[in-house]
Design an enzyme around this catalytic site. Structure first.
Site, mmCIF file in Angstrom:
data_model
loop_
_atom_site.group_PDB
_atom_site.id
_atom_site.type_symbol
_atom_site.label_atom_id
_atom_site.label_comp_id
_atom_site.label_asym_id
_atom_site.label_seq_id
_atom_site.Cartn_x
_atom_site.Cartn_y
_atom_site.Cartn_z
ATOM 1 N N GLY A 180 0.793 -1.209 0.000
ATOM 2 C CA GLY A 180 0.000 0.000 0.000
ATOM 3 C C GLY A 180 0.835 1.272 0.000
ATOM 4 O O GLY A 180 0.357 2.337 -0.381
ATOM 5 N N PHE A 181 2.065 1.180 0.459
ATOM 6 C CA PHE A 181 2.880 2.389 0.580
ATOM 7 C C PHE A 181 3.914 2.524 -0.520
ATOM 8 O O PHE A 181 4.413 3.601 -0.778
ATOM 9 C CB PHE A 181 3.621 2.396 1.909
ATOM 10 N N GLY A 182 4.314 1.425 -1.073
ATOM 11 C CA GLY A 182 5.349 1.518 -2.080
ATOM 12 C C GLY A 182 5.921 0.159 -2.383
ATOM 13 O O GLY A 182 5.340 -0.863 -2.021
ATOM 14 N N ARG A 183 7.056 0.158 -3.066
ATOM 15 C CA ARG A 183 7.661 -1.098 -3.483
ATOM 16 C C ARG A 183 8.754 -1.522 -2.511
ATOM 17 O O ARG A 183 9.410 -0.676 -1.926
ATOM 18 C CB ARG A 183 8.283 -0.926 -4.870
ATOM 19 N N VAL A 184 8.944 -2.827 -2.387
ATOM 20 C CA VAL A 184 9.983 -3.352 -1.499
ATOM 21 C C VAL A 184 11.005 -4.100 -2.345
ATOM 22 O O VAL A 184 10.642 -4.945 -3.157
ATOM 23 C CB VAL A 184 9.381 -4.304 -0.446
ATOM 24 N N ASP B 89 -0.963 -2.238 11.921
ATOM 25 C CA ASP B 89 -1.208 -2.868 10.630
ATOM 26 C C ASP B 89 -0.834 -4.342 10.691
ATOM 27 O O ASP B 89 -0.069 -4.840 9.876
ATOM 28 C CB ASP B 89 -0.450 -2.128 9.531
#
Ligand SMILES: Nc1ncnc2c1ncn2[C@@H]1O[C@H](COP(=O)(O)OP(=O)(O)OP(=O)(O)O)[C@@H](O)[C@H]1O
Ligand SMILES: *[C@@H]1O[C@H](CO)[C@@H](O)[C@H](O)[C@H]1NC(C)=O
Ligand SMILES: *[C@@H]1O[C@H](CO)[C@@H](O)[C@H](O)[C@H]1NC(C)=O
Ligand SMILES: *[C@@H]1O[C@H](CO)[C@@H](O)[C@H](O)[C@H]1NC(C)=O
Ligand SMILES: *[C@@H]1O[C@H](CO)[C@@H](O)[C@H](O)[C@H]1NC(C)=O
Ligand SMILES: *[C@@H]1O[C@H](CO)[C@@H](O)[C@H](O)[C@H]1NC(C)=O
Ligand SMILES: *[C@@H]1O[C@H](CO)[C@@H](O)[C@H](O)[C@H]1NC(C)=O
Ligand SMILES: *[C@@H]1O[C@H](CO)[C@@H](O)[C@H](O)[C@H]1NC(C)=O
Ligand SMILES: [Mg+2]
Length: 673
Positions: free
Chosen positions: A357-361, A473
């Site tokens: 949800g926040f970005g890529r890992v 979360d």
């Protein structure tokens, strides 16, 4: 006269022993004053330094080190006779790192084979499955520098007697009783100073005494711990002696300086003047000349280097970062963009671990230390609140627990933030539960272990750390599995991005993930430990049932996992909800306990939910499993709440369940901000 000559002889004998550095006085006595050239057996990461210290944990990795006396000793005169009296003494030193770390242990064990033992709080001699098993035949003294509440540790600085189990039979804060006034003096194990420990066992009384002191003191008269335990039931006829540690990746060192043993006699006295010196903690004091010359020289050097670096950085805009004055105090946690860029191969898709949800890992490998990392790349608009956010993630980086994936640091560029986590080779739990990527099915013992682990990690966050930390979360994709399939809670700090207004000023997000959100969040919007407990409850159900929190049934209707389990509970068919992929191969009472706890934790009423401390007690079997009577949990009540529109999880959502809910989703039922 006779007494004198014999004590003289004794003195000569001892000094001969000492000069030889190592000498074995037959099977039943030995003395090591330092270990340079000593005949001892090492395995794992243990090494002997050039100075003659045994370094049990000479590694940047989480690995285990053992040191053994090379031969087995006869603790019984014959196979069926009793374990004889013995006495042990050793000198050790723990070199701390900036982070708290596990300690080490002395042991007497039936073999040198510890292949099934695990690291960290199990010291490389026990594992999670063999606690209390009489066939272990392990007697150990733990020197423990971390509080592991699930193992009933009393504090983060104690000594314990471990008999066949890492849960100590008896333990005490490290220290000694003063011979003069009888008062207890605590000793700090992690100051980097050398200390002595004595262990004495008597076959007549079965008494075990453990004492400790600082290096320059004699043995205290009153033992620190004294207990009665008949070791004839524990130690085998022939047994091995040694030391073990399974420290984390944190560079903490466990040194053994000297060691002695006596069977049916006191352990030979360790002559502390002959012991090797521990390395210094902190910087070296400088000779006088350098005090004058050095500042000028370094000043010039620093200036030149600084100028060169400045020019290079200016030229090389590619690696430009955003760095402000206030960040200097977070220096060690600040990674350079260049390092992150290279370590992830320039953020190549090949190294992409996943998208959230926040970005890529991305997966990466730090150039100097070869530590594997996972880098989360988050884009953000505003830089207001950045300082508070960074302060918080740095403080979160100090969390240390077996069930928490560490946040190593961060980096900033314009409009981008990078969070650096420990890399978890086995990925996230959701991949196993929902059989993507052809992952194998998790067995029941694994699942139960994962639930227990996460419960203990959450308890640590809520109650045991210096501040109350709310995760916000909890969900299967944020539970990561390390190389031993040990579960770790990941993704710290992300929820905080919202608090500090760093993401998404246009659409206001609900913090957390649909399906795991406690109903009261919709009205109060205030995360509390009990909203974490709610998500944890859903998570338990997800692990036991192998189903997602929200599912679409054949009629395309949203089905809440918790409702479905509850229905089976009322119909007394609860075992039908256990994941079919287990093919019935599971422990029924454990599964029922887990399901019951899952329902209780995800109770719509805040005050009915247990705290994590209670949850851990239930799971460890230390408390009667909770009652789940109709008054606790009834259908009418749920139905009522749902009719009132209280229950956010019955609302219809777009099919992407992994996405974060936003106000536009929530507001359809009037529960938005
Ligand atoms: N430390 C890590 N080690 C290995 N894999 C990781 C690590 N952190 C994340 N991942 C992988 O990257 C994927 C994406 O993670 P990310 O946290 O961005 O998304 P998410 O967990 O699905 O949602 P959320 O943004 O709510 O956390 C995860 O599903 C996981 O498989
Ligand atoms: C070390 O001790 C063991 C057992 O006593 C012996 O077999 C071995 O030969 C010794 N090794 C050395 C190098 O002395
Ligand atoms: C050590 O014990 C394990 C079982 O715990 C066994 O599989 C292994 O073969 C043993 N290793 C040796 C060297 O004996
Ligand atoms: C104890 O360990 C032995 C050997 O590892 C094993 O066979 C046995 O089942 C264990 N007992 C219990 C109660 O777990
Ligand atoms: C320690 O062992 C003794 C003897 O078995 C037992 O009575 C006692 O309860 C144990 N204590 C703890 C804390 O386990
Ligand atoms: C022990 O000393 C270390 C380093 O000096 C310090 O960080 C730690 O807080 C001390 N622990 C206790 C229990 O006093
Ligand atoms: C343990 O300490 C007590 C008290 O000092 C002493 O009386 C006893 O003999 C000691 N036991 C052993 C085994 O050393
Ligand atoms: C310890 O147990 C053994 C048998 O296992 C027994 O013979 C011995 O007397 C016991 N010792 C004491 C002090 O009770
Ligand atoms: Mg995540």
């Amino acid at each position: 006269m006779k007494a004198m000559s014999s004590s003289l002889l004794c003195a000569i004998f001892t000094s001969v022993l000492c000069f030889a550095t190592i000498a074995a006085g037959g099977d039943d006595q030995f003395l090591f004053s330092g270990f340079a050239g000593a005949n001892i057996t090492l395995d794992g990461v243990a090494t002997i330094t050039p100075d003659g210290l045994v370094d049990l944990t000479n590694a940047h990795e989480r690995l285990i080190g053992h040191m053994f006396y090379p031969t087995a000793l006869h603790f019984r005169k014959s196979p069926n006779s009793i374990v004889q009296s013995f006495s042990v003494s050793f000198a050790f030193g723990i070199h701390p790192n900036y982070r708290p770390s596990q300690g080490f242990a002395f042991f007497i064990a039936k073999s040198m084979n510890f292949s099934s033992a695990i690291d960290l709080q199990y010291f490389g001699i026990f594992n999670t499955m063999n606690q209390g098993n009489l066939s272990n035949h392990i007697f150990a003294i733990e020197i423990d520098t971390l509080l592991n509440s699930e193992l009933r540790d009393i504090d983060a600085n104690h000594i314990g007697i471990d008999i066949n189990s890492v849960i100590s039979n008896e333990s005490h804060t490290a220290g000694f009783y003063d011979d003069n006034n009888g008062l207890f003096n605590p000793l700090n194990l992690t100051t980097g100073e050398a200390m002595l420990v004595w262990i004495d066992y008597s076959e007549e009384t079965s008494q075990i005494n453990v004492s400790m002191s600082s290096l320059y003191m004699s043995k205290p008269g009153r033992p620190l711990i004294s207990t009665i335990y008949n070791l004839s039931t524990v130690i085998t006829e022939v047994a091995y002696l040694g030391f073990a540690s399974g420290a984390g990746k944190d560079n903490t060192r466990h040194y053994i300086l000297g060691w002695s043993f006596g069977m049916n006699r006191p352990a030979p006295i360790i002559d502390i003047r002959k012991l090797p010196k521990l390395p210094r903690v902190g910087p070296k004091p400088q000779p006088k000349v350098l005090v004058v010359v050095l500042p000028i020289a370094t000043g010039t050097l620093v200036f030149t280097v600084g100028l060169t670096v400045f020019l290079l950085v200016r030229r090389n805009k590619k690696y430009a970062e955003l760095r402000e004055d206030w960040e200097t105090e977070f220096g060690p946690h600040r990674f350079s963009y260049k390092d992150l860029y290279y370590s992830t191969g320039g953020f190549k898709t090949k190294n992409l671990l996943g998208v959230g949800g926040f970005g890529r890992v991305y997966k990466g490998m730090l150039p100097k230390s070869n530590v594997e990392i996972a880098v989360k790349r988050v884009s953000h608009e505003s830089k207001q609140g950045m300082k508070e956010f960074v302060a918080e993630i740095v403080s979160i980086g100090r969390l240390q627990h077996r069930n928490i994936a560490h946040l190593l640091g961060y980096c900033r560029r314009k409009g981008e933030l990078f969070l650096v986590y420990e890399y978890m080779p086995n990925g996230s739990l959701d991949k196993y539960l929902h059989s993507q990527d052809n992952k194998p099915t998790l067995s029941w013992p694994h699942r139960f272990q994962i639930i227990k682990g996460i419960a203990s990690g959450l308890l640590y966050l809520h109650e045991e750390w210096e501040k109350v930390v709310i995760h916000r979360d909890i969900k299967a994709s944020n539970i990561l599995l390390d190389n031993e399939m040990n579960a770790r809670l990941g993704d710290f700090g992300l929820a905080r991005l919202y608090d500090h207004g760093l993401v998404d000023s246009s659409t206001t997000h609900v913090v957390g993930t649909i399906g795991y959100l406690a109903p009261e969040l919709a009205c109060t919007r205030k995360a509390t430990p009990l909203t974490d407990v709610f998500s944890f409850g859903i998570f338990i159900l997800e692990v036991v049932c192998g189903r997602r929190p929200i599912r679409q049934n054949a009629q395309e209707k949203q089905v809440m996992l918790v409702d479905w389990v509850l229905e089976h509970w009322h119909n007394r068919t609860i075992t039908d909800t256990v994941d079919a992929a287990l093919h019935g191969d599971y422990n029924v009472s454990e599964a029922c306990l887990a399901l019951k706890l899952g329902l209780l934790c995800s109770h719509p009423f805040v005050d009915r939910r247990p705290t994590m401390r209670q949850v851990v007690k239930y799971l460890e079997g230390d408390a009667e499993s909770p009652e789940l009577t109709p008054t606790h949990m009834n259908f009418e009540m749920l139905a009522m709440m749902q009719n009132e529109g209280f229950d956010p999880y019955i609302m219809s959502y777009p099919s992407s369940m992994t996405s974060h809910g936003s106000v536009s989703d929530i507001s359809t039922t009037g529960t938005g901000r």
